[in-house]
Design a protein around this motif. Sequence first.
Motif, PDB file in Angstrom:
ATOM      1  N   ASP A  12       0.815  -1.215   0.000  1.00  0.00           N
ATOM      2  CA  ASP A  12       0.000   0.000   0.000  1.00  0.00           C
ATOM      3  C   ASP A  12       0.853   1.272   0.000  1.00  0.00           C
ATOM      4  OD1 ASP A  12      -3.044  -0.956   0.474  1.00  0.00           O
ATOM      5  OD2 ASP A  12      -1.627  -2.315   1.435  1.00  0.00           O
ATOM      6  N   GLY A  83      -3.300  -3.577  -6.405  1.00  0.00           N
ATOM      7  CA  GLY A  83      -4.379  -3.374  -5.442  1.00  0.00           C
ATOM      8  C   GLY A  83      -5.496  -2.594  -6.113  1.00  0.00           C
ATOM      9  N   HIS A 159      -6.299  -8.191  -1.446  1.00  0.00           N
ATOM     10  CA  HIS A 159      -7.517  -8.141  -0.622  1.00  0.00           C
ATOM     11  C   HIS A 159      -7.551  -9.293   0.371  1.00  0.00           C
ATOM     12  CE1 HIS A 159      -8.645  -5.773  -4.203  1.00  0.00           C
ATOM     13  NE2 HIS A 159      -9.430  -5.108  -3.385  1.00  0.00           N
ATOM     14  N   HIS A 197      -3.960  -4.029   1.904  1.00  0.00           N
ATOM     15  CA  HIS A 197      -5.236  -3.320   1.818  1.00  0.00           C
ATOM     16  C   HIS A 197      -5.639  -2.590   3.103  1.00  0.00           C
ATOM     17  CE1 HIS A 197      -8.978  -2.276  -0.078  1.00  0.00           C
ATOM     18  NE2 HIS A 197      -9.731  -2.991   0.731  1.00  0.00           N
TER      19      HIS A 197
END
Length: 278
Positions: A12, A83, A159, A197
Amino acid sequence: MSRPFLIAQISDLHIKAPGVLAYGKVDTAAALVACVKELNRFAPQPDLVVISGDLADTPTAEEYAHLKRLLTPLEIPFAAIPGNHDDRTLMRAALPELGYAQAGGVLNSARPLGDLDIILVDSTVPGSNYGMLDVATLAWLETTMAASSTRPALLFLHHPPLVTGITHMDVQNLRNADALAAILQKHKRARLIAAGHVHRAVLSVFAGIPAAICPAPNHAVALDLDASMPPSFKIEPPAFHLHAWFPDGGFGSLSTHSVPIGDFSGPHPFFDESGQLL
Ligand SMILES: [Fe+2]
């Protein structure tokens, strides 16, 4: 004991165009610079870095170009999956060296690392925040997992296929987790499910397999277990995960360390030169 294989997982990154802050507050580029510095100075050097999604933020080609410049100093080979903030076409174009299994569309890949298989699964749905393994990915994963009955595997996807209790994130999790579980229970060689995530460290179990969510080098999703709270983020200590695979002992074993990013006091010795406890 054999040398462990070390897989660093960073997640991320949310890289914006140069000079642009995420949500008007977070300098994600500076956070990645600090993360790369931490990875490069870690000894022994990890064998591989896995980036588990949200490499870019909006996303744009300019953001991926910025990401590539920020990753240039990284001294360790890396692999990446998208993502929900990524764009498959832009990401594939920006990182052609990553060698995805399919020529177009989904960005799945697998690579051996000693006696381990590192399996990276694209869980994104173009235009959506939630995750789903599409037909092509399920077929590829079935074939990839069936390729060996003995080699242990670590499986990465963006996820989480599990519930964290953070409601506004849980509604975006992997929608067809049952399909993933069916493949993993049929081919029993996955030793870890590693996701991103949520921007915070979470330990869990999925389909009887240890599961972990990786913290981020930048902002964390606030730990709100009250569903009535508005979605929010906090600037918490940045970190990444270091998965250490020890191949000994028949089945091998895995330990996941949370590594804080930054300069901290120490290391300080426990003992003086004569061996006395200080
Ligand atoms: Fe993210």
